[in-house]
Design an enzyme around this catalytic site. Structure first.
Site, PDB file in Angstrom:
ATOM      1  CG  ASP A  67      -0.495  -0.625   2.603  1.00 29.81           C
ATOM      2  OD1 ASP A  67       0.957  -0.373   2.657  1.00 29.81           O
ATOM      3  OD2 ASP A  67      -1.055  -1.099   3.417  1.00 29.81           O
ATOM      4  CG  ASN A 134      -8.828  -1.343  12.221  1.00 29.74           C
ATOM      5  OD1 ASN A 134      -7.655  -2.161  11.584  1.00 29.74           O
ATOM      6  ND2 ASN A 134      -9.281  -0.403  11.453  1.00 29.74           N
ATOM      7  CG  HIS A 136      -5.775  -2.186   8.788  1.00 32.36           C
ATOM      8  ND1 HIS A 136      -5.837  -0.913   9.368  1.00 32.36           N
ATOM      9  CD2 HIS A 136      -4.523  -2.661   8.886  1.00 32.36           C
ATOM     10  CE1 HIS A 136      -4.670  -0.604   9.582  1.00 32.36           C
ATOM     11  NE2 HIS A 136      -3.855  -1.483   9.637  1.00 32.36           N
ATOM     12  CD  GLU A 141      -8.809   0.806   7.881  1.00 31.31           C
ATOM     13  OE1 GLU A 141      -8.635   0.023   8.642  1.00 31.31           O
ATOM     14  OE2 GLU A 141      -8.352   2.083   8.091  1.00 31.31           O
TER      15      GLU A 141
HETATM   16  C1  F6R Z   1       1.572  -1.726   6.027  1.00 29.87           C
HETATM   17  C2  F6R Z   1       0.238  -2.082   6.119  1.00 29.87           C
HETATM   18  C3  F6R Z   1      -0.618  -2.065   7.404  1.00 29.87           C
HETATM   19  C4  F6R Z   1       0.268  -2.432   8.541  1.00 29.87           C
HETATM   20  C5  F6R Z   1      -0.504  -2.408   9.977  1.00 29.87           C
HETATM   21  C6  F6R Z   1       0.267  -2.634  11.230  1.00 29.87           C
HETATM   22  O1  F6R Z   1       2.169  -1.643   4.732  1.00 29.87           O
HETATM   23  O2  F6R Z   1      -0.355  -2.682   5.294  1.00 29.87           O
HETATM   24  O3  F6R Z   1      -1.664  -3.148   7.510  1.00 29.87           O
HETATM   25  O4  F6R Z   1       0.698  -3.825   8.550  1.00 29.87           O
HETATM   26  O5  F6R Z   1      -1.144  -1.180  10.168  1.00 29.87           O
HETATM   27  O6  F6R Z   1       1.145  -1.601  11.279  1.00 29.87           O
HETATM   28  P1  F6R Z   1       2.223  -1.525  12.648  1.00 29.87           P
HETATM   29  O7  F6R Z   1       3.216  -2.509  12.113  1.00 29.87           O
HETATM   30  O8  F6R Z   1       2.877  -0.057  12.425  1.00 29.87           O
HETATM   31  O9  F6R Z   1       1.654  -1.565  13.770  1.00 29.87           O
END
Ligand code: F6R
Length: 241
Positions: A67, A134, A136, A141
Protein backbone atom coordinates in the site's frame (compact mmCIF):
# COMPACT_ATOMS: atom_id res chain seq x y z
CA UNK A 1 -1.98 -22.35 9.47
CA UNK A 2 1.21 -22.50 11.52
CA UNK A 3 1.37 -20.23 14.54
CA UNK A 4 4.66 -19.50 16.31
CA UNK A 5 4.91 -17.56 19.55
CA UNK A 6 8.27 -15.92 20.20
CA UNK A 7 9.57 -14.65 23.54
CA UNK A 8 10.35 -11.23 22.09
CA UNK A 9 10.47 -9.05 18.99
CA UNK A 10 14.13 -9.88 18.21
CA UNK A 11 13.53 -13.61 18.05
CA UNK A 12 10.44 -13.07 15.89
CA UNK A 13 12.40 -10.79 13.55
CA UNK A 14 15.18 -13.39 13.13
CA UNK A 15 12.66 -16.14 12.39
CA UNK A 16 10.71 -14.01 9.91
CA UNK A 17 13.90 -12.88 8.15
CA UNK A 18 15.11 -16.50 8.00
CA UNK A 19 11.85 -17.57 6.36
CA UNK A 20 12.05 -14.79 3.75
CA UNK A 21 15.76 -15.48 3.08
CA UNK A 22 14.99 -19.19 2.75
CA UNK A 23 12.42 -18.49 0.04
CA UNK A 24 14.91 -16.28 -1.84
CA UNK A 25 17.63 -18.96 -1.59
CA UNK A 26 15.25 -21.54 -2.99
CA UNK A 27 14.06 -19.18 -5.75
CA UNK A 28 16.54 -16.33 -6.38
CA UNK A 29 14.04 -14.43 -8.57
CA UNK A 30 11.23 -14.77 -6.01
CA UNK A 31 8.44 -12.19 -5.96
CA UNK A 32 8.00 -10.81 -2.44
CA UNK A 33 4.96 -8.87 -1.24
CA UNK A 34 6.14 -6.43 1.43
CA UNK A 35 4.58 -4.41 4.24
CA UNK A 36 5.54 -1.19 6.01
CA UNK A 37 4.93 0.03 9.58
CA UNK A 38 6.72 -0.60 12.86
CA UNK A 39 6.42 -4.38 12.95
CA UNK A 40 8.49 -5.30 9.85
CA UNK A 41 11.31 -2.79 10.57
CA UNK A 42 13.40 -5.26 12.68
CA UNK A 43 12.79 -7.96 10.05
CA UNK A 44 14.19 -5.66 7.36
CA UNK A 45 17.21 -4.84 9.57
CA UNK A 46 17.90 -8.55 9.92
CA UNK A 47 17.53 -9.13 6.16
CA UNK A 48 19.98 -6.28 5.50
CA UNK A 49 22.45 -7.90 7.93
CA UNK A 50 22.07 -11.23 6.16
CA UNK A 51 22.65 -9.58 2.78
CA UNK A 52 25.78 -7.81 4.10
CA UNK A 53 27.18 -11.09 5.35
CA UNK A 54 26.59 -12.63 1.92
CA UNK A 55 24.05 -15.10 3.28
CA UNK A 56 21.37 -14.05 0.79
CA UNK A 57 21.29 -11.99 -2.40
CA UNK A 58 18.31 -9.98 -3.60
CA UNK A 59 19.88 -9.26 -7.02
CA UNK A 60 17.07 -10.99 -8.90
CA UNK A 61 14.22 -10.53 -6.41
CA UNK A 62 11.15 -8.50 -7.36
CA UNK A 63 9.02 -6.81 -4.70
CA UNK A 64 5.48 -5.43 -4.58
CA UNK A 65 4.38 -3.42 -1.56
CA UNK A 66 0.92 -3.64 -0.09
CA UNK A 67 0.00 0.00 0.00
CA UNK A 68 0.75 3.71 -0.19
CA UNK A 69 -0.93 6.82 1.19
CA UNK A 70 -2.95 8.80 -1.34
CA UNK A 71 -1.39 12.17 -2.09
CA UNK A 72 2.14 11.52 -0.80
CA UNK A 73 5.06 11.86 -3.22
CA UNK A 74 7.56 8.99 -3.20
CA UNK A 75 10.12 11.22 -1.44
CA UNK A 76 7.69 12.45 1.27
CA UNK A 77 9.21 11.47 4.66
CA UNK A 78 6.10 9.44 5.56
CA UNK A 79 5.54 7.82 2.17
CA UNK A 80 5.79 4.06 2.12
CA UNK A 81 8.16 4.25 -0.88
CA UNK A 82 10.56 6.28 1.25
CA UNK A 83 10.10 3.90 4.20
CA UNK A 84 11.00 0.91 2.00
CA UNK A 85 14.07 2.61 0.55
CA UNK A 86 15.32 3.65 3.98
CA UNK A 87 14.44 0.48 5.88
CA UNK A 88 15.41 -2.13 3.29
CA UNK A 89 16.08 -1.38 -0.37
CA UNK A 90 19.04 1.01 0.23
CA UNK A 91 20.76 -1.69 2.32
CA UNK A 92 20.50 -4.72 0.06
CA UNK A 93 21.65 -5.58 -3.46
CA UNK A 94 18.18 -5.30 -5.01
CA UNK A 95 17.73 -3.58 -8.38
CA UNK A 96 15.57 -0.50 -7.59
CA UNK A 97 13.72 -1.10 -10.89
CA UNK A 98 12.49 -4.39 -9.45
CA UNK A 99 10.87 -2.73 -6.42
CA UNK A 100 7.24 -1.61 -6.69
CA UNK A 101 5.10 0.47 -4.35
CA UNK A 102 1.64 1.60 -5.51
CA UNK A 103 1.57 5.23 -6.63
CA UNK A 104 0.03 7.63 -4.13
CA UNK A 105 -1.50 9.32 -7.16
CA UNK A 106 -3.08 6.19 -8.65
CA UNK A 107 -6.59 6.38 -10.06
CA UNK A 108 -8.85 3.30 -10.13
CA UNK A 109 -7.37 2.16 -13.46
CA UNK A 110 -3.77 2.42 -12.21
CA UNK A 111 -4.73 0.53 -9.05
CA UNK A 112 -6.20 -2.30 -11.15
CA UNK A 113 -3.05 -2.32 -13.31
CA UNK A 114 -1.00 -3.07 -10.15
CA UNK A 115 -2.68 -6.49 -9.90
CA UNK A 116 -1.98 -7.14 -13.56
CA UNK A 117 1.70 -6.28 -13.03
CA UNK A 118 1.88 -8.72 -10.11
CA UNK A 119 0.33 -11.45 -12.24
CA UNK A 120 2.70 -10.65 -15.13
CA UNK A 121 5.62 -11.05 -12.70
CA UNK A 122 4.36 -14.57 -11.94
CA UNK A 123 2.38 -13.81 -8.77
CA UNK A 124 3.62 -13.30 -5.23
CA UNK A 125 5.64 -16.14 -3.70
CA UNK A 126 5.52 -14.78 -0.16
CA UNK A 127 3.36 -11.96 1.14
CA UNK A 128 4.53 -10.36 4.40
CA UNK A 129 1.72 -8.79 6.45
CA UNK A 130 1.32 -6.83 9.65
CA UNK A 131 -2.08 -6.40 11.28
CA UNK A 132 -3.86 -3.22 12.33
CA UNK A 133 -5.41 -2.83 15.78
CA UNK A 134 -8.78 -3.08 14.01
CA UNK A 135 -7.75 -6.24 12.14
CA UNK A 136 -6.88 -4.60 8.84
CA UNK A 137 -4.37 -6.22 6.50
CA UNK A 138 -2.85 -3.95 3.91
CA UNK A 139 -5.23 -1.04 4.32
CA UNK A 140 -8.31 -3.23 3.99
CA UNK A 141 -10.36 -1.80 6.80
CA UNK A 142 -13.30 -3.60 8.48
CA UNK A 143 -16.07 -3.62 5.87
CA UNK A 144 -19.26 -5.26 4.68
CA UNK A 145 -17.43 -7.55 2.27
CA UNK A 146 -13.92 -8.70 1.44
CA UNK A 147 -12.42 -6.35 -1.14
CA UNK A 148 -11.08 -7.95 -4.28
CA UNK A 149 -8.18 -6.25 -5.98
CA UNK A 150 -5.97 -3.20 -5.49
CA UNK A 151 -8.17 -0.18 -4.88
CA UNK A 152 -8.43 3.17 -3.14
CA UNK A 153 -9.61 2.95 0.47
CA UNK A 154 -10.87 5.45 3.03
CA UNK A 155 -8.84 5.05 6.21
CA UNK A 156 -10.79 4.71 9.46
CA UNK A 157 -10.29 7.17 12.31
CA UNK A 158 -8.67 4.40 14.38
CA UNK A 159 -6.08 3.68 11.66
CA UNK A 160 -5.34 7.37 11.18
CA UNK A 161 -4.92 7.77 14.95
CA UNK A 162 -2.68 4.68 15.16
CA UNK A 163 -0.47 6.01 12.37
CA UNK A 164 -0.43 9.61 13.61
CA UNK A 165 2.75 8.69 15.53
CA UNK A 166 4.67 8.92 12.26
CA UNK A 167 3.35 12.41 11.42
CA UNK A 168 3.65 15.79 13.15
CA UNK A 169 -0.12 16.13 13.58
CA UNK A 170 -3.19 13.90 13.19
CA UNK A 171 -4.47 16.31 10.51
CA UNK A 172 -1.40 15.45 8.40
CA UNK A 173 -2.30 11.74 8.19
CA UNK A 174 -3.81 11.12 4.75
CA UNK A 175 -7.46 10.09 4.69
CA UNK A 176 -7.07 7.58 1.88
CA UNK A 177 -4.61 4.95 0.72
CA UNK A 178 -4.11 2.72 -2.30
CA UNK A 179 -4.06 -0.87 -1.09
CA UNK A 180 -3.84 -4.37 -2.47
CA UNK A 181 -7.26 -5.93 -1.95
CA UNK A 182 -8.01 -9.01 0.13
CA UNK A 183 -8.27 -10.88 -3.19
CA UNK A 184 -4.76 -9.74 -4.19
CA UNK A 185 -3.37 -10.85 -0.82
CA UNK A 186 -5.13 -14.23 -0.94
CA UNK A 187 -3.60 -14.97 -4.36
CA UNK A 188 -0.09 -15.04 -2.82
CA UNK A 189 1.33 -18.56 -2.70
CA UNK A 190 2.41 -18.15 0.92
CA UNK A 191 1.59 -15.59 3.57
CA UNK A 192 3.57 -14.58 6.66
CA UNK A 193 1.73 -12.39 9.17
CA UNK A 194 3.74 -10.88 12.00
CA UNK A 195 2.37 -9.09 15.07
CA UNK A 196 4.12 -7.75 18.15
CA UNK A 197 2.99 -5.86 21.23
CA UNK A 198 0.02 -5.81 23.52
CA UNK A 199 -1.94 -3.36 21.37
CA UNK A 200 -2.32 -6.13 18.76
CA UNK A 201 -3.53 -8.79 21.21
CA UNK A 202 -7.27 -8.34 20.68
CA UNK A 203 -6.96 -8.17 16.87
CA UNK A 204 -4.83 -11.35 16.96
CA UNK A 205 -7.40 -13.10 19.16
CA UNK A 206 -10.28 -12.11 16.89
CA UNK A 207 -8.32 -13.12 13.77
CA UNK A 208 -7.49 -16.58 15.11
CA UNK A 209 -10.28 -17.43 17.54
CA UNK A 210 -13.18 -15.48 16.06
CA UNK A 211 -15.51 -15.82 13.07
CA UNK A 212 -14.37 -15.30 9.47
CA UNK A 213 -15.89 -11.95 8.61
CA UNK A 214 -14.97 -8.85 6.62
CA UNK A 215 -15.55 -6.94 9.87
CA UNK A 216 -12.22 -8.55 10.95
CA UNK A 217 -10.34 -8.52 7.62
CA UNK A 218 -7.41 -10.67 8.84
CA UNK A 219 -9.82 -13.51 9.68
CA UNK A 220 -9.92 -14.34 5.95
CA UNK A 221 -6.42 -15.80 6.28
CA UNK A 222 -7.94 -18.96 7.82
CA UNK A 223 -9.13 -19.74 4.28
CA UNK A 224 -5.61 -19.65 2.80
CA UNK A 225 -3.64 -22.90 2.55
CA UNK A 226 -0.15 -21.65 3.43
CA UNK A 227 -0.21 -19.10 6.22
CA UNK A 228 2.39 -18.67 8.94
CA UNK A 229 1.64 -16.38 11.87
CA UNK A 230 4.52 -15.20 14.06
CA UNK A 231 3.61 -13.45 17.31
CA UNK A 232 5.50 -12.25 20.33
CA UNK A 233 4.19 -13.12 23.80
CA UNK A 234 2.40 -9.79 24.17
CA UNK A 235 0.48 -10.12 20.89
CA UNK A 236 -0.43 -13.73 21.78
CA UNK A 237 -1.61 -12.84 25.29
CA UNK A 238 -5.36 -13.25 24.66
CA UNK A 239 -5.27 -16.47 22.58
CA UNK A 240 -6.97 -19.68 23.70
CA UNK A 241 -4.04 -22.06 23.57
C1 F6R B 1 1.49 -1.56 6.10
C2 F6R B 1 0.16 -2.13 6.21
C3 F6R B 1 -0.59 -2.16 7.48
C4 F6R B 1 0.29 -2.43 8.71
C5 F6R B 1 -0.54 -2.38 9.99
C6 F6R B 1 0.31 -2.58 11.21
O1 F6R B 1 2.00 -1.68 4.79
O2 F6R B 1 -0.35 -2.54 5.22
O3 F6R B 1 -1.58 -3.16 7.40
O4 F6R B 1 0.89 -3.69 8.58
O5 F6R B 1 -1.18 -1.14 10.07
O6 F6R B 1 1.22 -1.52 11.32
P1 F6R B 1 2.35 -1.51 12.43
O7 F6R B 1 3.31 -2.58 12.09
O8 F6R B 1 2.98 -0.13 12.31
O9 F6R B 1 1.68 -1.72 13.74
Amino acid sequence: MNIYIHPNEESLASAAAAMIAGIVMEKPDAVLGLATGSTPAPVYRELARMAHRGIVSFAQVRTYNLDEYVGLNPDHPQSYRRYMNEQLFDHIDIDPANTHVPSGFADAGMAAAYDEEIQAAGGIDLQLLGIGRNGHIGFNEPAGDFSRLTHIVDLTDSTRQANARFFDRLEDVPRQAVSMGIGTIMQARRILLIATGEDKASAVRDMLNGAITPRMPASVLSLHRHVTVMLDNDAARLLNH
